[in-house]
Design a protein around this motif. Structure first.
Motif, PDB file in Angstrom:
ATOM      1  N   TRP A  18      -3.682   0.166   3.563  1.00  0.00           N
ATOM      2  CA  TRP A  18      -3.345   1.392   4.286  1.00  0.00           C
ATOM      3  C   TRP A  18      -2.287   2.153   3.479  1.00  0.00           C
ATOM      4  O   TRP A  18      -1.703   1.623   2.527  1.00  0.00           O
ATOM      5  CB  TRP A  18      -2.806   1.068   5.684  1.00  0.00           C
ATOM      6  N   THR A  19      -2.042   3.392   3.851  1.00  0.00           N
ATOM      7  CA  THR A  19      -0.949   4.174   3.279  1.00  0.00           C
ATOM      8  C   THR A  19       0.289   3.983   4.141  1.00  0.00           C
ATOM      9  O   THR A  19       0.229   4.148   5.354  1.00  0.00           O
ATOM     10  CB  THR A  19      -1.306   5.659   3.210  1.00  0.00           C
ATOM     11  N   ASP A  20       1.391   3.606   3.505  1.00  0.00           N
ATOM     12  CA  ASP A  20       2.606   3.245   4.234  1.00  0.00           C
ATOM     13  C   ASP A  20       3.751   4.169   3.833  1.00  0.00           C
ATOM     14  O   ASP A  20       3.902   4.516   2.658  1.00  0.00           O
ATOM     15  CB  ASP A  20       2.980   1.795   3.921  1.00  0.00           C
ATOM     16  N   GLU A  21       4.588   4.545   4.800  1.00  0.00           N
ATOM     17  CA  GLU A  21       5.706   5.449   4.553  1.00  0.00           C
ATOM     18  C   GLU A  21       7.055   4.777   4.771  1.00  0.00           C
ATOM     19  O   GLU A  21       8.031   5.435   5.110  1.00  0.00           O
ATOM     20  CB  GLU A  21       5.581   6.686   5.452  1.00  0.00           C
ATOM     21  N   ARG A  22       7.143   3.482   4.520  1.00  0.00           N
ATOM     22  CA  ARG A  22       8.433   2.804   4.710  1.00  0.00           C
ATOM     23  C   ARG A  22       9.454   3.259   3.675  1.00  0.00           C
ATOM     24  O   ARG A  22      10.659   3.201   3.908  1.00  0.00           O
ATOM     25  CB  ARG A  22       8.265   1.288   4.688  1.00  0.00           C
ATOM     26  N   ASP A  23       8.994   3.688   2.508  1.00  0.00           N
ATOM     27  CA  ASP A  23       9.866   4.318   1.532  1.00  0.00           C
ATOM     28  C   ASP A  23       9.673   5.826   1.617  1.00  0.00           C
ATOM     29  O   ASP A  23       8.865   6.323   2.396  1.00  0.00           O
ATOM     30  CB  ASP A  23       9.552   3.796   0.129  1.00  0.00           C
ATOM     31  N   ILE A  24      10.415   6.550   0.799  1.00  0.00           N
ATOM     32  CA  ILE A  24      10.342   8.007   0.864  1.00  0.00           C
ATOM     33  C   ILE A  24       8.939   8.491   0.562  1.00  0.00           C
ATOM     34  O   ILE A  24       8.374   9.326   1.281  1.00  0.00           O
ATOM     35  CB  ILE A  24      11.362   8.626  -0.106  1.00  0.00           C
ATOM     36  N   ASP A  25       8.362   7.990  -0.505  1.00  0.00           N
ATOM     37  CA  ASP A  25       6.993   8.359  -0.856  1.00  0.00           C
ATOM     38  C   ASP A  25       6.007   7.447  -0.140  1.00  0.00           C
ATOM     39  O   ASP A  25       6.190   6.220  -0.103  1.00  0.00           O
ATOM     40  CB  ASP A  25       6.764   8.225  -2.371  1.00  0.00           C
ATOM     41  N   GLY A  26       4.954   8.032   0.408  1.00  0.00           N
ATOM     42  CA  GLY A  26       3.877   7.221   0.940  1.00  0.00           C
ATOM     43  C   GLY A  26       3.221   6.431  -0.173  1.00  0.00           C
ATOM     44  O   GLY A  26       3.003   6.948  -1.278  1.00  0.00           O
TER      45      GLY A  26
END
Length: 1024
Positions: free
Chosen positions: A344-352
């Motif tokens: 999946w695409t994750d946004e836990r950091d600034i950039d997905g």
């Protein structure tokens, strides 16, 4: 799957209309917005069943095309049906046979096909079908085939299933599984060893806390966030007996998204669960005023869970795979090596970023969530393709790096073709990507059609169709559906446009291509003409409006081809190339970025945001807020803590940073544990600007801070004077030299000052320039006992010698061809150009500028000789950068042509680079570097060691592109450019690139994200 060529209105490249990165338009499916009309369900005994809850890709040929290339043969094809207008075909493989299902005249029709695509017998009438069937699915089962569909009848929605024997004949009339007045938006069939599970989704509006959270953000279209319920029925299919569906049962309620895969035991369902509470801002995301769009997008992020369903319909309890509420709803799952692979695409950091995890049957997480690739800026998941049965045992991960170079084909990442670049890599059950990488050009939104092909993979994409022998610079090629077959190492085995005889009326190119399948070494795809008359084609007899469209099964053989492949092996891309890109901060747009190298490969980056006085209401009452000054440490081990140093900075003041080595140990063996750095910047307090110095340690934490200037700024009856454009360098003797632009004496002039390590002034402010017009953008370097300054100056001819140097600084130039004589006497070339040295000065109301050099004594800051003009031209020279060499330094800048109306700078800028020897004399003529395709150069970064390495920022399209180049001392010809990345911000942004260190291995720059927020990025570069 269905691949449709791009219409003229289909947006190319990544989406830019969302507040947060959501990836390609059709690759991100909000549950209530499925493209049902594009749906194509596939089943195949030779490949793992396709996961559900994803609409099939579609490629649609653009209506207006350039002339088709002549010569190459067409692909083998058979017409297998004629479709009614708006009819969607469904196709499933079962061993060496396949079945086609479509609606015609209010009846379901089936047709059995052989391994070669030849029909086996006549079309079979499979029973009635409603007029409105938005979604259907067809899958192969051990007993034959199973079809399911959603139909709308008198305001209600119904789910029906139909069992078909191996010949495509119905075993019994279709069974009604469910009927409801509520919406049913998606459906699919998951076969297993004992029958099948039919799953469908029903959109819901968030309830309870989630709905109340939405109310707190006025302006959101709906107070509740779209969710879905997942519902199922178990279908038992005996030999020759009627099917026996069970009553509908719930699988999951109010989830954000889901994806399922069939297994022999039943099915595995991956879920995106809504967060229990609003998520907080991550590191590098300073708190900002809440916006309705942010609230809406945060509601589309959740955690990842997995549940299993056995063949009898028993649903297990969900197992949390990723508890962080940062996952987008583009979740996919595949069965691989006895495990479930989730991505999946994750946004836990600034950039997905694309994440992977692996789970064993029963729910044990064996590979914790981790980023699939090295950091590369904003990413978007495209698809996950399971391997074929008996294949290589590796799945295929497809994703998009929104900062990578676009287009390309045989030329690699440096090629410049229209379209997105989809990256491909095989992945094993442990979630590790193979070293071999490929890239696929796709000139449309959404995902390409990809399927397993033995131990390799096949794809149908939409790309420019060019012949291998086509001349460079020829007319624009047509954009056609094109197939590519990859080997197990992702090398291209075959590639051709999808062209066949049934579509002769349109140069052999079909209107729609869909349903790519591969079995036993052979691949084929469905292709159809546009509905209506087809003159000259296989359906040419149908001349009336509304005539049926021919549907053909087109073979995709591996053979020698004259066509250029829209794919290439990406891991063979030569340097220079970006090896990683990470975001350091997100917030307001960025005005200036600076960086300095530390020991051990670490670096510090500082930046100041863009702020317009009076344009912000973010400050609390009674507090004064201007631009934000921040710093962050980076190292090969990761990112340090972000430190906000001030919220009273001036954007025009800029920012600069210099590092000092650690102090030597004292008599007791004590010394500084690490080096220290000093940041120069400009604060705005009570309407006045002053230069400040802030000392930080290697982590970016503030150690000390002092005001450098105390000049009175406010003038009675006039505008206050300003300080701007700071620069700083370590003097090699335990202190720092600071330079800046100051208007305290009227004009904008260059000033300098010296401080010790404790930031105490050791020399007073010294005015360096004294000219009738303005100076700007000063830069600084220290060489031994000398300080070298370069800046842009609008003075007219006679203000300094062109290329002068030496102890006396050279004789003043008298203008025209005589300018540059001082440099010629010391081995330098005469400066080019014969116009006034003031550039555009004298041509209009606004002066231009040239780049000047001054040498100072590092201890006293007294000038050594006269200032010298490095190059004389009629252009406006700005944004100088300098890079020390062992025997001098390189200076680069941007030249913009004078506006035709007179005065100012026009479009079409280019970079100039000159080498200056140890006496300040220009060595040879400037090297001119233009942007790619003649694009205007907007900014430049330069670092020199044994050779010089540079990065140009330009905008050949609708966004900024960074290109790398190398230049050796003595080179006189323009270096070649190599694309590094396309940025996600607009073409007009100033990205302020800055190298940390002389190697050029770390570049820091500004960019606007897809969501519109400003970001500071760190790129590592591999050089030749």
């Amino acid at each position: 799957m269905l691949v449709r060529s791009a219409l003229s209105w289909v947006p190319r490249g990544p989406r830019r209309d969302a507040r947060r990165l959501t990836g390609p338009a059709l690759g991100r499916r909000a549950p209530a917005l499925l493209g049902a009309a594009l749906a194509l369900s596939l089943g195949c005994s030779g490949a793992a069943p396709a996961p559900v809850a994803r609409p099939a890709p579609v490629v649609k040929t653009p209506p207006a095309q350039p002339k088709a290339p002549e010569g190459p043969p067409l692909l083998p094809a058979r017409v297998i049906a004629e479709l009614d207008e708006d009819a969607t075909p469904y196709f499933a493989r079962r061993g060496d046979e396949a079945l086609l299902l479509h609606a015609a005249g209010g009846r379901w029709r089936t047709r059995l096909l052989g391994a070669d695509g030849a029909p086996r017998g006549d079309t079979v009438d499979a029973g009635p079908v409603a007029a409105d069937v938005p979604v259907a699915a067809l899958r192969a089962t051990p007993q034959g085939y199973l079809a399911a569909w959603i139909e709308q009848i008198e305001g209600s929605r119904a789910v029906r299933v139909l069992a078909l024997d191996p010949a495509g004949k119905p075993s019994a009339p279709a069974s009604l599984v469910a009927q409801t007045a509520e919406e049913i938006s998606w459906l699919d069939v998951l076969p297993n060893a004992q029958g099948a599970l039919v799953l469908w989704e029903m959109p819901r509006e968030a309830q309870g806390d989630a709905a109340r959270a939405g109310v707190a953000h006025p302006g959101v279209a709906h107070p509740g966030v779209d969710r879905v319920d997942v519902v199922m029925t178990v279908v038992a299919q005996g030999k020759g007996a009627a099917i026996k569906p069970t009553a509908p049962a719930s699988v999951a309620r109010e989830v954000l998204g889901w994806h399922a895969v069939a297994t022999e035991r039943g099915a595995a369902v991956a879920l995106v669960l809504p967060p229990a509470a609003p998520r907080g801002r991550g590191e590098g995301k300073p708190a900002r005023k809440a916006e309705p769009e942010d609230a809406a997008e945060d509601g589309k992020l959740g955690s990842i869970a997995l549940l299993e369903i056995d063949a009898a319909g028993k649903v297990s309890a969900p197992v949390v795979v990723s508890p962080e509420p940062t996952a987008q709803i583009d979740l996919e799952i595949a069965s691989l090596g006895g495990r479930y692979l989730l991505t999946w695409t994750d946004e836990r950091d600034i950039d997905g970023a694309v994440y992977l995890a692996a789970v064993e049957p029963g729910g044990k997480v064996v590979v914790a969530p981790r980023q699939a690739t090295p950091p590369s800026g904003e990413q978007a998941l495209v698809s996950l393709v399971a391997p074929s049965q008996g294949g290589g045992g590796r799945a295929l991960l497809a994703w998009e790096d929104l900062l990578r170079a676009r287009g390309g084909e045989a030329g690699g990442a440096g090629a410049r073709e229209p379209g997105r670049l989809i990256h491909l890599a095989s992945v094993g059950p442990d979630g590790t990507l193979a070293a071999e990488r490929a890239a696929l050009v796709f000139s449309a939104s959404g995902p390409p059609d990809i399927a397993a092909d033995g131990d390799g993979f096949a794809a149908v994409t939409l790309a420019p169709a060019t012949l291998k022998m086509a001349r460079d610079g020829a007319a624009a090629p047509p954009v056609w559906p094109t197939f590519v077959r990859f080997g197990p190492d992702l090398s291209v085995r075959a590639a051709e446009p999808v062209r066949a005889a049934p579509f002769a009326a349109t140069d052999g190119v079909p209107y729609l291509v869909r349903g790519l399948t591969c079995h036993a070494g052979a691949c084929a795809t469905l292709a159809s003409a546009a509905p209506g008359p087809q003159p000259g084609g296989a359906a040419g007899a149908a001349g009336a409006a509304g005539a049926r469209a021919p549907l053909a099964l087109v073979s995709l053989p591996v053979r020698e081809s004259a066509w250029r492949a829209p794919a290439f092996r990406e891991d063979k891309d030569p340097p220079p190339r970006a090896t990683a890109v990470r975001a350091l901060a997100e917030g307001d747009p960025i005005a200036k970025v600076a960086a300095v190298e530390l020991d051990g490969g670490a670096a510090l980056s500082a930046w100041v945001t863009y702020f317009v006085e009076g344009a912000s209401d973010a400050a609390p009452r009674g507090q004064e807020v201007s631009a934000t000054l921040a710093v962050r440490a980076v190292s090969p081990g990761g990112l340090g803590k972000l430190s906000v140093l001030s919220q009273k900075a001036s954007s025009l003041g800029g920012v600069a940073i210099a590092a000092a080595p650690p102090l030597p140990a004292d008599a007791k063996g004590k010394g500084a544990a690490q080096g220290e750095s000093v940041i120069a910047w400009v604060a705005r307090e009570r309407g006045e600007t002053q230069v400040y110095l802030t000392k930080v340690d290697a982590t970016g934490a503030k150690v000390a801070q002092k005001k450098l200037t105390t000049a009175p700024r406010k003038k009675q009856g006039g505008a206050a004077s300003e300080a701007s454009d700071v620069a700083i360098a370590y003097d090699g003797a335990g202190g720092f030299i600071v330079a800046w632009i100051d208007t305290r004496d009227g004009n904008a002039e260059v000033y300098a000052a010296r401080v010790d390590r404790a930031l105490n002034r050791t020399a007073p402010d010294r005015r360096i320039t004294n000219a009738p017009l303005d100076a700007a953008e000063v830069q600084i370097a220290v060489r031994g006992q000398e300080v070298w300054l370069v800046w842009s100056d609008a003075r007219t001819t006679g203000g300094a010698a062109a290329g002068g140097g030496g102890a006396a600084g050279g004789a003043a130039a008298s203008g025209g061809a005589a300018a540059g004589a001082g440099a010629a006497g010391q081995g330098g070339a005469v400066a080019s150009g014969g116009a006034a040295a003031g550039g555009a000065a004298g041509q209009g109301d606004e002066p231009g500028g040239d780049i000047f050099l001054a040498r100072l004594d590092a201890k006293t800051l007294q000038r050594i000789g006269d200032e010298s003009r490095l190059h004389e031209s009629s252009e406006h020279s700005r944004s100088p950068v300098l890079a020390p060499l062992e025997s001098g330094l390189f200076v680069g800048w941007v030249d913009e042509p004078a506006d035709e109306a007179g005065g100012g700078a026009g479009a079409g800028g280019r970079a100039r680079l000159v080498r200056v020897d140890g006496n300040g004399a220009v060595q040879g003529p400037p090297v001119v570097v233009s942007g790619p395709d003649g694009a205007a150069v907007s900014s430049l970064a330069l670092a020199c060691d044994k050779v010089c390495r540079g990065v140009l920022a330009s905008a050949p399209g609708d966004s900024v592109e960074l290109n790398a180049f190398t230049l050796a001392p003595g080179d006189v010809s323009a270096p070649s450019l190599k694309p590094l990345v396309w940025l996600t911000g607009g073409a007009s942004q100033d990205v302020s690139p800055a190298f940390a260190g002389r190697s050029g291995a770390s570049l820091f720059f500004a960019d606007d994200s897809v969501s519109g927020s400003g970001r500071v990025r760190w790129m590592t570069i591999a050089w030749p």
